[in-house]
Design a protein around this motif. Structure first.
Motif, PDB file in Angstrom:
ATOM      1  N   ALA A  66       0.829  -1.209   0.000  1.00  0.00           N
ATOM      2  CA  ALA A  66       0.000   0.000   0.000  1.00  0.00           C
ATOM      3  C   ALA A  66       0.864   1.261   0.000  1.00  0.00           C
ATOM      4  O   ALA A  66       0.523   2.261  -0.633  1.00  0.00           O
ATOM      5  CB  ALA A  66      -0.943   0.004   1.207  1.00  0.00           C
ATOM      6  N   VAL A  67       1.989   1.209   0.691  1.00  0.00           N
ATOM      7  CA  VAL A  67       2.914   2.348   0.736  1.00  0.00           C
ATOM      8  C   VAL A  67       3.530   2.575  -0.647  1.00  0.00           C
ATOM      9  O   VAL A  67       3.599   3.704  -1.134  1.00  0.00           O
ATOM     10  CB  VAL A  67       4.007   2.102   1.800  1.00  0.00           C
ATOM     11  CG1 VAL A  67       5.128   3.114   1.695  1.00  0.00           C
ATOM     12  CG2 VAL A  67       3.389   2.133   3.194  1.00  0.00           C
ATOM     13  N   LYS A  70       1.013   4.133  -2.985  1.00  0.00           N
ATOM     14  CA  LYS A  70       0.873   5.582  -2.766  1.00  0.00           C
ATOM     15  C   LYS A  70       2.001   6.338  -3.448  1.00  0.00           C
ATOM     16  O   LYS A  70       1.778   7.382  -4.055  1.00  0.00           O
ATOM     17  CB  LYS A  70       0.853   5.905  -1.273  1.00  0.00           C
ATOM     18  CG  LYS A  70      -0.438   5.538  -0.589  1.00  0.00           C
ATOM     19  CD  LYS A  70      -0.389   5.850   0.895  1.00  0.00           C
ATOM     20  CE  LYS A  70      -1.656   5.380   1.575  1.00  0.00           C
ATOM     21  NZ  LYS A  70      -1.601   5.583   3.029  1.00  0.00           N
ATOM     22  N   ALA A  73       1.532   6.373  -7.206  1.00  0.00           N
ATOM     23  CA  ALA A  73       0.429   7.218  -7.661  1.00  0.00           C
ATOM     24  C   ALA A  73       0.871   8.673  -7.856  1.00  0.00           C
ATOM     25  O   ALA A  73       0.190   9.438  -8.534  1.00  0.00           O
ATOM     26  CB  ALA A  73      -0.731   7.154  -6.664  1.00  0.00           C
ATOM     27  N   ALA A  74       2.000   9.029  -7.293  1.00  0.00           N
ATOM     28  CA  ALA A  74       2.521  10.399  -7.433  1.00  0.00           C
ATOM     29  C   ALA A  74       3.169  10.568  -8.799  1.00  0.00           C
ATOM     30  O   ALA A  74       3.535   9.603  -9.471  1.00  0.00           O
ATOM     31  CB  ALA A  74       3.538  10.685  -6.328  1.00  0.00           C
ATOM     32  N   ARG A  79       7.766  11.053  -6.394  1.00  0.00           N
ATOM     33  CA  ARG A  79       7.515   9.762  -5.748  1.00  0.00           C
ATOM     34  C   ARG A  79       8.323   9.582  -4.463  1.00  0.00           C
ATOM     35  O   ARG A  79       7.844   8.970  -3.515  1.00  0.00           O
ATOM     36  CB  ARG A  79       7.791   8.628  -6.726  1.00  0.00           C
ATOM     37  CG  ARG A  79       6.754   8.587  -7.820  1.00  0.00           C
ATOM     38  CD  ARG A  79       6.931   7.426  -8.752  1.00  0.00           C
ATOM     39  NE  ARG A  79       5.871   7.459  -9.732  1.00  0.00           N
ATOM     40  CZ  ARG A  79       6.048   7.248 -11.014  1.00  0.00           C
ATOM     41  NH1 ARG A  79       7.249   6.947 -11.481  1.00  0.00           N
ATOM     42  NH2 ARG A  79       5.032   7.300 -11.840  1.00  0.00           N
ATOM     43  N   ALA A  82       6.470  11.327  -1.823  1.00  0.00           N
ATOM     44  CA  ALA A  82       5.246  10.586  -1.517  1.00  0.00           C
ATOM     45  C   ALA A  82       5.566   9.336  -0.700  1.00  0.00           C
ATOM     46  O   ALA A  82       4.833   8.987   0.231  1.00  0.00           O
ATOM     47  CB  ALA A  82       4.519  10.212  -2.807  1.00  0.00           C
ATOM     48  N   ALA A  86       4.263   8.496   3.074  1.00  0.00           N
ATOM     49  CA  ALA A  86       3.546   7.253   3.370  1.00  0.00           C
ATOM     50  C   ALA A  86       4.262   6.445   4.454  1.00  0.00           C
ATOM     51  O   ALA A  86       3.619   5.881   5.336  1.00  0.00           O
ATOM     52  CB  ALA A  86       3.393   6.423   2.093  1.00  0.00           C
TER      53      ALA A  86
END
Length: 171
Positions: A66-67, A70, A73-74, A79, A82, A86
């Protein structure tokens, strides 16, 4: 009383592990904390070994995949920031509990080794991408960054993880 789902058992297991460590992860303790019976537990899990396997998988998903998602997604170039944001939200008590459990249990040890490889591989690729470094140099930087992150969790429990990612090496 509402039904206690499989996900509820796993959430409880992660909380219990983070709070009480490996020794606090017993069926009796989980049943007491949940207010549920062994039958409720066995409705979802064949045995404790099956539960532990599921527990390390949900930990890996939440605290690693999940980290990374995230960060991915940047926008490119953002990144690293981001990822750092996270990582700041990770449960450091749980991370420490997993590492300590890995010293005593082969299921935790295998999961910890797999997660460490995944995190290091991602971080090395990200460093190479964002800093334009060759893979070997990026890997060494990733190892140093990750060691600092893990070490800061040990040295400063309860604090947000400290990162070297934003430190720039002078040209």
């Amino acid at each position: 009383m509402s039904r206690f789902r499989r996900a509820d058992w796993l959430d409880l297991g992660l909380r219990q592990l983070g709070k009480a460590g490996f020794d606090g992860l017993t069926l009796e303790t989980l049943c007491r904390a949940s207010g549920r019976t062994r039958g409720s537990f066995y409705h979802h899990f064949k045995d404790m070994k099956t539960f532990v396997h599921a527990l390390v998988e949900i930990w890996a998903e939440r605290q690693t995949e999940a980290v990374i998602a995230k960060a991915e997604a940047a926008e490119p170039g953002a990144r690293g920031a981001a990822l750092q944001a996270a990582v700041g939200g990770l449960d450091q008590g749980l991370e420490l509990a997993i590492r300590l459990a890995a010293r005593r249990d082969p299921v935790f040890a295998a999961a910890q080794a797999r997660v460490d490889r995944r995190r290091l591989d991602y971080l090395a690729a990200l460093i190479a991408e964002e800093r334009g470094l060759v893979p070997d140099t990026a890997r060494r930087m990733a190892e140093t960054e990750y060691a600092a992150l893990v070490g800061s969790g040990l040295l400063f429990p309860g604090e947000a993880p400290r990162s070297l990612f934003d430190l720039r090496v002078p040209a």
